[in-house]
Motif scaffolding. Structure first.
Motif, mmCIF file in Angstrom:
data_model
loop_
_atom_site.group_PDB
_atom_site.id
_atom_site.type_symbol
_atom_site.label_atom_id
_atom_site.label_comp_id
_atom_site.label_asym_id
_atom_site.label_seq_id
_atom_site.Cartn_x
_atom_site.Cartn_y
_atom_site.Cartn_z
ATOM 1 N N ASP B 91 0.810 -1.243 0.000
ATOM 2 C CA ASP B 91 0.000 0.000 0.000
ATOM 3 C C ASP B 91 0.827 1.270 0.000
ATOM 4 N N GLY B 92 2.128 1.147 -0.160
ATOM 5 C CA GLY B 92 2.953 2.348 -0.318
ATOM 6 C C GLY B 92 3.675 2.768 0.942
ATOM 7 N N LEU B 93 4.740 3.533 0.746
ATOM 8 C CA LEU B 93 5.623 3.901 1.858
ATOM 9 C C LEU B 93 5.104 5.089 2.644
ATOM 10 N N THR B 94 4.413 6.001 1.989
ATOM 11 C CA THR B 94 3.935 7.198 2.679
ATOM 12 C C THR B 94 2.533 6.973 3.244
ATOM 13 N N ALA B 95 2.223 7.727 4.288
ATOM 14 C CA ALA B 95 0.906 7.616 4.913
ATOM 15 C C ALA B 95 -0.164 8.178 3.981
ATOM 16 N N LYS B 96 -1.410 7.798 4.260
ATOM 17 C CA LYS B 96 -2.523 8.245 3.427
ATOM 18 C C LYS B 96 -2.605 9.776 3.411
ATOM 19 N N GLY B 97 -2.798 10.323 2.229
ATOM 20 C CA GLY B 97 -2.955 11.763 2.082
ATOM 21 C C GLY B 97 -1.664 12.512 1.792
ATOM 22 N N VAL B 98 -0.531 11.832 1.894
ATOM 23 C CA VAL B 98 0.746 12.493 1.614
ATOM 24 C C VAL B 98 0.879 12.708 0.110
ATOM 25 N N THR B 99 1.245 13.918 -0.279
ATOM 26 C CA THR B 99 1.505 14.198 -1.694
ATOM 27 C C THR B 99 2.887 14.829 -1.862
ATOM 28 N N PRO B 100 3.671 14.376 -2.830
ATOM 29 C CA PRO B 100 3.394 13.220 -3.682
ATOM 30 C C PRO B 100 3.603 11.929 -2.896
ATOM 31 N N PRO B 101 2.813 10.930 -3.176
ATOM 32 C CA PRO B 101 2.962 9.667 -2.444
ATOM 33 C C PRO B 101 4.126 8.836 -2.985
ATOM 34 N N VAL B 102 4.638 7.963 -2.134
ATOM 35 C CA VAL B 102 5.531 6.904 -2.606
ATOM 36 C C VAL B 102 4.675 5.645 -2.619
ATOM 37 N N THR B 103 4.303 5.216 -3.802
ATOM 38 C CA THR B 103 3.345 4.121 -3.944
ATOM 39 C C THR B 103 4.008 2.756 -3.775
ATOM 40 N N GLN B 104 3.167 1.743 -3.661
ATOM 41 C CA GLN B 104 3.692 0.382 -3.569
ATOM 42 C C GLN B 104 4.560 0.051 -4.782
ATOM 43 N N ALA B 105 4.094 0.463 -5.961
ATOM 44 C CA ALA B 105 4.846 0.146 -7.179
ATOM 45 C C ALA B 105 6.244 0.763 -7.153
ATOM 46 N N MET B 106 6.352 1.917 -6.545
ATOM 47 C CA MET B 106 7.662 2.596 -6.482
ATOM 48 C C MET B 106 8.629 1.893 -5.536
ATOM 49 N N THR B 107 8.104 0.998 -4.709
ATOM 50 C CA THR B 107 8.975 0.295 -3.756
ATOM 51 C C THR B 107 9.288 -1.130 -4.199
ATOM 52 N N GLU B 108 8.912 -1.485 -5.420
ATOM 53 C CA GLU B 108 9.211 -2.831 -5.938
ATOM 54 C C GLU B 108 10.720 -2.984 -6.154
ATOM 55 N N HIS B 109 11.208 -4.191 -5.942
ATOM 56 C CA HIS B 109 12.567 -4.607 -6.299
ATOM 57 C C HIS B 109 13.657 -3.879 -5.514
ATOM 58 N N LEU B 110 13.380 -3.546 -4.285
ATOM 59 C CA LEU B 110 14.443 -2.999 -3.454
ATOM 60 C C LEU B 110 15.443 -4.104 -3.123
ATOM 61 N N PRO B 111 16.743 -3.794 -3.130
ATOM 62 C CA PRO B 111 17.720 -4.811 -2.746
ATOM 63 C C PRO B 111 17.519 -5.249 -1.295
ATOM 64 N N ASN B 112 17.987 -6.446 -0.998
ATOM 65 C CA ASN B 112 17.833 -7.002 0.347
ATOM 66 C C ASN B 112 18.859 -6.378 1.285
ATOM 67 N N GLU B 113 18.556 -5.191 1.727
ATOM 68 C CA GLU B 113 19.431 -4.433 2.624
ATOM 69 C C GLU B 113 18.659 -3.218 3.149
ATOM 70 N N PRO B 114 19.181 -2.556 4.178
ATOM 71 C CA PRO B 114 18.507 -1.353 4.671
ATOM 72 C C PRO B 114 18.486 -0.256 3.609
ATOM 73 N N PHE B 115 17.462 0.582 3.659
ATOM 74 C CA PHE B 115 17.391 1.728 2.754
ATOM 75 C C PHE B 115 17.037 2.984 3.546
ATOM 76 N N THR B 116 17.508 4.122 3.031
ATOM 77 C CA THR B 116 17.335 5.394 3.729
ATOM 78 C C THR B 116 16.192 6.179 3.085
ATOM 79 N N VAL B 117 15.150 6.435 3.862
ATOM 80 C CA VAL B 117 13.919 7.009 3.318
ATOM 81 C C VAL B 117 14.149 8.413 2.759
ATOM 82 N N ASN B 118 14.995 9.192 3.419
ATOM 83 C CA ASN B 118 15.220 10.568 2.949
ATOM 84 C C ASN B 118 16.492 10.700 2.108
#
Lengths: 70, 516
Positions: B91-118
């Motif tokens: 359902d996406g990385l950002t909370a409901k109502g956040v614009t622009p949103p980071v959608t579920q599709a935008m989070t596909e295929h992340l490498p298996n490691e920590p990632f930095t949101v900002n």
């Protein structure tokens, strides 16, 4: 709306699910959340929100707001 | 059978007397250093839901992500195999109502490691944005920790890749405070799981109890565990892989099979998420609701402080607002289950103890800040920021809470009481977010995942990273030792359990101080 979908949408906003059980009539689910909201979900997909946190949960589920006095 | 309030009070008094008759701390190796009496005012600020690596993973001198082995950065699937990539954030990385949103599709295929949101080269979501919340529950936390390997956070999450998120917090106000004073980099949450349970650990070092839960409305909330007793029993229709969806369990409730309350229950008194019973006392929550916890009677740190005539208060942001006007979102977004003393019979409505010790911090903490400025804090204060200022994923962002707490600290530094003050700023729990350091092996209840803690005082070593192992009960150890209180039973049990596992003892926060 599917009961798992409702849980996912509400909990993603930081509102914890605190209770989930079949309704007394056996025709749906009763969900309780940490903000005091209760969602009655029928197996046909209709949902009714009540309780202290109803307004926030209604917004998250994109449901029409309850009429005044309801 | 429902216990009467009279019996509850009697039990509480008896327990208190039993505890009071126990010997006070005798001098032993590891006891606090001379000079602890110089601390006259203790302030505990309890924020929400951040793992250590989530905010301070790149803090100079700390055991952060930079010092983690490659193996410890990888997450495993539910069958134990290493994930080829992280699942998307459902359902996406950002909370409901956040614009622009980071959608579920935008989070596909992340490498298996920590990632930095900002990360400006990544999602570039600022610290002022609320992000998707994550499961932070008692059994899931243990399943995620996986015996200390911390490699199942994604497998047993409801938010896909989200547990592996972290932030560059190096520009935050509290990072600067941590640089000025002491950052404890081995501080662990006292209990496994979420806010309800860890607030109980802060005040009681105990697991709340629901008597005869199998004979009342809470029965369906009794969890079903596997043979280990530390993990939930997985449902037959649960997705086999973390990449296929959120896991399902046979019963993921609030109670253990032996009726301890480990996930969120509502307070028995207002303000509570549950309304009063129809026609009942408006100060109470309806006891017939399955999520209303019966009044608790275990001794708390508040009881111990009162026993020794030490002044203390729990300051709660928006407490009175919530009682007078109900709750509102997004501000103040009061959280009923973040008020631990409101679960205890000793602080029931109408008691003198409630009037004296459960205080309104005001909207935005304004009344608490006024007490700071006036030099009017009791000897021990706990401060709970209101919801929108507590840094909890989903409904709050990091920046607002960080700035608020830094502002409170700035007032504390200017308080007339500052010369003899010790302030601890920490988080109740990890919020379901991954951390790479194995928690010490303790008892049945914890400790859980590592969380940030900052020790602030004129006596604090300046610019110091304290590697001493601590947990939430370390705050209680400090208060207990400083004010020579009877020791809460849960601390005794925790200390014995840690020792039995051959772990170094959990400290009392004085490792970050220079009292000489």
């Amino acid at each position: 709306m599917d009961v798992d979908r409702i849980v996912a949408l509400v909990t993603a906003d930081g509102i914890e699910l605190t209770d989930r059980r079949r309704s007394a009539k056996g025709d749906g689910w009763s969900l309780s959340f940490s903000n005091g909201a209760t969602v009655e979900v029928s197996d046909d997909g209709s949902a009714r929100v009540s309780g202290k946190g109803a307004k926030a949960v209604t917004r998250l589920l994109d449901l029409p707001a309850a009429p005044r006095g309801a | 059978m429902k216990r009467s309030s009279g019996l509850a009070l009697f039990s509480s008094t008896l327990a208190l007397c039993t505890a009071a008759s126990a010997p006070a701390f005798a001098a032993q190796p590891g006891d606090p250093p001379d000079g602890i009496a110089k601390i006259e005012t203790v302030v505990v600020i309890f924020a929400e839901n951040r793992a250590f690596d989530n905010l301070y993973g790149h803090f100079p001198g700390a055991e952060g992500i930079d010092k983690a082995s490659k193996e410890s950065l990888e997450q495993r699937d539910r069958d134990g195999s290493v994930l080829s990539e992280l699942p998307p954030v459902w359902d996406g990385l950002t909370a409901k109502g956040v614009t622009p949103p980071v959608t579920q599709a935008m989070t596909e295929h992340l490498p298996n490691e920590p990632f930095t949101v900002n990360d400006a080269k990544g999602f570039n979501v600022p610290l002022s944005v609320a992000t998707h919340d994550l499961w932070h529950r008692y059994y899931q936390n243990q399943m995620q920790i996986n015996g200390g390997k911390n490699d199942m956070f994604v497998a047993w999450a409801d938010s896909g890749a989200m547990p592996m998120s972290n932030w560059d917090a190096s520009k935050t106000d509290m990072w600067a405070v941590a640089q000025k004073y002491v950052l404890a980099d081995h501080f662990f949450m006292g209990g496994f799981g979420g806010s309800f349970f860890n607030h109980q650990w802060l005040v009681c070092a105990c697991a709340p109890y629901y008597p005869d839960a199998d004979k009342n409305p809470a029965k369906p909330s009794i969890s079903v565990t596997d043979d280990s007793g530390t993990a939930l029993k997985i449902a037959d229709n649960s997705p086999k892989s973390a990449r296929d969806g959120i896991p399902k369990f046979v019963s993921d409730g609030n109670l253990t099979p032996d009726f301890y309350a480990v996930n969120t229950m509502q307070p028995p008194y207002q303000p509570s998420g549950n309304d009063p019973a129809p026609g009942g006392d408006p100060r109470m929550a309806d006891p017939a609701k399955p999520t209303t916890l019966p009044p608790q009677t275990e001794p708390t740190i508040g009881d111990m402080l009162s026993l020794k005539h030490v002044s203390w208060a729990w300051y709660s942001g928006a407490w009175q607002y919530s009682l007078d006007h109900g709750n509102h979102t997004p501000t103040p977004n009061f959280q009923y289950h973040h008020q631990p003393f409101n679960y205890y019979a000793n602080y029931a409505p109408g008691t003198e103890a409630r009037r004296e010790h459960l205080r309104d911090a005001g909207l935005g903490g304004v009344s608490f800040i006024q007490a700071i400025d006036d030099g009017a804090l009791p000897q021990v204060s706990f401060y709970k920021p209101q919801g929108n200022l507590n840094e909890h994923s989903g409904y709050a962002d990091i920046q607002a809470g960080d700035r608020h707490i830094a502002d409170v600290v700035a007032h504390l530094e200017k308080s007339p009481q500052w010369p003899h003050m010790l302030v601890v700023v920490t988080y109740d729990e990890n919020g379901g977010i991954w951390d790479h350091v194995a928690p010490p092996k303790g008892d049945r209840w914890g400790p859980g995942t590592r969380i940030p803690a900052i020790i602030i005082s004129p006596f604090a070593k300046h610019g110091y990273v304290d590697h001493t192992p601590y947990d939430t009960t370390s705050i209680l150890r400090l208060i207990t030792e400083r004010f020579e209180l009877p020791v809460l039973h849960g601390i005794v049990v925790r200390d014995k359990a840690v020792a039995a596992h051959g772990e170094p003892p959990l400290g009392d926060l004085t490792g970050g101080l220079d009292l000489n």
